[in-house]
Design a protein around this motif. Structure first.
Motif, short mmCIF file in Angstrom:
data_model
loop_
_atom_site.label_atom_id
_atom_site.label_comp_id
_atom_site.label_asym_id
_atom_site.label_seq_id
_atom_site.Cartn_x
_atom_site.Cartn_y
_atom_site.Cartn_z
N ASP A 1 11.61 -4.96 -8.22
CA ASP A 1 11.68 -6.00 -8.71
C ASP A 1 10.85 -7.13 -9.70
O ASP A 1 10.43 -7.91 -10.42
CB ASP A 1 12.65 -6.60 -8.32
N TYR A 2 9.27 -7.20 -7.96
CA TYR A 2 8.32 -8.32 -7.94
C TYR A 2 6.91 -6.91 -7.65
O TYR A 2 6.80 -6.89 -6.64
CB TYR A 2 8.54 -9.45 -7.12
N GLY A 3 6.18 -7.33 -8.98
CA GLY A 3 5.01 -6.40 -8.46
C GLY A 3 4.09 -7.49 -7.99
O GLY A 3 3.50 -8.70 -9.04
N ILE A 4 2.83 -6.76 -7.27
CA ILE A 4 1.83 -7.77 -7.18
C ILE A 4 0.10 -7.25 -7.56
O ILE A 4 0.08 -5.99 -6.13
CB ILE A 4 1.13 -8.49 -6.42
N PRO B 1 -2.55 -0.13 -10.59
CA PRO B 1 -1.67 -1.20 -11.15
C PRO B 1 -0.57 0.68 -11.65
O PRO B 1 0.27 0.49 -12.88
CB PRO B 1 -2.35 -1.00 -12.28
N GLU B 2 -1.28 1.24 -11.91
CA GLU B 2 -0.40 2.98 -12.51
C GLU B 2 0.35 3.64 -11.15
O GLU B 2 1.29 4.67 -11.50
CB GLU B 2 -1.51 3.89 -12.62
N GLY C 1 0.97 -1.34 -0.07
CA GLY C 1 0.53 -0.08 -0.11
C GLY C 1 1.01 0.76 0.05
O GLY C 1 0.46 2.14 0.63
N ILE C 2 2.02 1.53 -0.17
CA ILE C 2 2.81 2.56 -1.06
C ILE C 2 2.82 2.79 -2.50
O ILE C 2 3.62 2.23 -3.31
CB ILE C 2 4.64 1.79 0.31
N SER C 3 2.71 4.07 -2.10
CA SER C 3 2.63 4.55 -4.12
C SER C 3 3.80 4.66 -4.62
O SER C 3 3.87 3.92 -6.00
CB SER C 3 1.78 5.93 -3.84
N GLY C 4 4.72 5.06 -3.80
CA GLY C 4 6.35 5.35 -4.33
C GLY C 4 7.29 6.10 -4.73
O GLY C 4 7.63 7.58 -5.40
N SER C 5 6.68 7.02 -3.85
CA SER C 5 6.81 8.27 -3.60
C SER C 5 9.29 7.97 -4.61
O SER C 5 9.74 7.50 -3.27
CB SER C 5 6.74 9.32 -2.59
N ILE D 1 13.24 -5.61 -4.26
CA ILE D 1 11.53 -5.00 -3.75
C ILE D 1 10.37 -5.31 -4.15
O ILE D 1 10.05 -5.66 -5.49
CB ILE D 1 11.84 -3.34 -4.24
N VAL D 2 9.63 -5.35 -3.40
CA VAL D 2 8.19 -6.71 -3.89
C VAL D 2 7.62 -5.67 -3.71
O VAL D 2 7.11 -4.65 -1.80
CB VAL D 2 7.99 -7.72 -3.09
N ALA D 3 5.89 -4.76 -4.23
CA ALA D 3 5.02 -3.82 -3.76
C ALA D 3 3.97 -4.44 -3.88
O ALA D 3 3.68 -5.65 -5.17
CB ALA D 3 5.48 -2.64 -5.84
N ILE D 4 3.13 -4.34 -3.14
CA ILE D 4 1.66 -4.96 -4.05
C ILE D 4 0.58 -4.03 -3.32
O ILE D 4 0.65 -2.96 -2.17
CB ILE D 4 1.26 -5.92 -2.00
N ASN D 5 0.79 -3.31 -4.40
CA ASN D 5 -0.56 -2.71 -4.13
C ASN D 5 -1.76 -2.71 -5.22
O ASN D 5 -2.05 -3.26 -6.29
CB ASN D 5 0.50 -0.94 -4.62
#
Length: 326
Positions: A302-305, A293-294, A269-273, A286-290
């Motif tokens: 490195d991996y996105g969910i 999709p934008e 739940g982090i946007s990535g500022s 780094i694995v991102a869960i959000n």
């Protein structure tokens, strides 16, 4: 080059892992320049740490005896180190980057008219010490060296930037003590409150599970804590979660919080500022869960969910639990 000093504070009677990482940096400088490594250690259990410091690269150990609670009195630490440095004239003093050193190091530099380099990620010796850092949120690589090779430089070392020195059986260091003179305090310290946690320290963690505005409230961190418990991870947070008061400020990761360098960083739940990414750019994966999709974080992950974290994280937690129990 004269001596390379490493300033170390014990934490609840034990050395932090960054202490042995700094010994790696100090040993690199000392071996290249023919200098000696001196570890200065203070705090509860400092005397007991001398053996481990000798085995891991220190040529000598000085136990700095401070009155009161040194962790709450950076002025006393900087005064003690300044007195020792004025007597023994080291070339380099290394401290662990963090809240405490950000008070001690500038004060020490001012007392000794020395230069100060913050948040160092690498060291080298080319006739004089050279320090590498990543300013402007990691957008540039900066190498800093003193104009005078004999001048004192104080540097703070980023945790996880170096591999920790490994003990060498039979290696020893000479041990001495230094009784620091009391420092007149502008304030009277009445009490010290420490938060007790079974989790690994955030800045030294190998795995970090972090949450942001997408957690929707403080109860959202309970979902992350379950995953962190399974992975033996530290909990982190982005600034919006801190500003909302959902979790204590000590967990903030980013440009205005702590810089981390784990093997695995799971952002939920982090946007990535830009400010947040500056604090995690040294992570191996780094694995991102959000659910958006934008979201900017996917560009650097490195991996996105792409999923609702309240559905994805419990599933991931269960999957990890099953794998570890298999």
């Amino acid at each position: 080059m004269s001596g390379v000093w490493v300033g170390l504070e014990t934490n609840n009677g034990e050395l932090r892992s960054v202490a042995f990482e700094m010994l790696t940096a100090a040993r690199r400088l000392a071996d290249a320049s023919g200098a000696q490594v001196c570890a200065l250690v203070w705090g509860e259990g400092a005397q007991d740490s001398a053996k481990a410091l000798g085995e891991c690269g220190a040529d000598s150990v000085v136990v700095v005896e401070l009155s009161g609670d040194a962790s709450a009195r950076p002025a006393e630490v900087s005064a003690a180190l300044a007195q020792l440095a004025a007597e023994q004239n080291p070339s380099v003093v290394l401290l662990a980057d963090g809240a405490f050193s950000r008070s001690v190091a500038p004060a020490l530099a001012q007392r000794l008219s020395a230069s100060f380099v913050a948040d160092v990620i690498d060291v080298a010796f080319d006739g004089k010490p050279v320090f590498t850092r990543l300013p402007y949120s990691g957008k540039v690589i900066e190498r800093v060296a003193p104009t005078d090779a004999s001048a004192l430089t104080i540097a703070s070392i980023r945790p996880k930037a170096f591999e920790a020195a490994q003990p060498e059986e039979g290696r020893t260091a000479g041990v001495s003590t230094f009784a620091a003179s009391p420092v007149a305090a502008a304030r009277v310290l009445q009490d010290v409150v420490r938060a007790v946690s079974e989790r690994v320290d955030l800045s030294e963690a190998d795995v970090v599970v972090s949450g942001g505005r997408g957690l929707k409230g403080p109860e959202g961190f309970k979902v992350l804590e379950e995953l962190a418990d399974v992975l033996g991870a530290a909990i982190g947070a982005s600034r919006p979660a801190i500003d909302e008061g959902w979790i204590d400020a000590q967990y903030q990761v980013g440009q205005t919080g702590k810089t981390v360098a784990p093997s695995l960083y799971i952002a939920c739940g982090i946007s990535g500022s830009i400010q947040h990414m500056a604090g995690i750019s040294a992570s191996k994966y780094i694995v991102a869960i959000n659910k958006d999709p934008e979201a900017e974080i996917f560009a650097q992950a490195d991996y996105g969910i792409v999923a609702d974290l309240f559905e994805a994280v419990p599933l991931l937690t269960q999957q990890m639990r099953d794998m570890l129990q298999a």
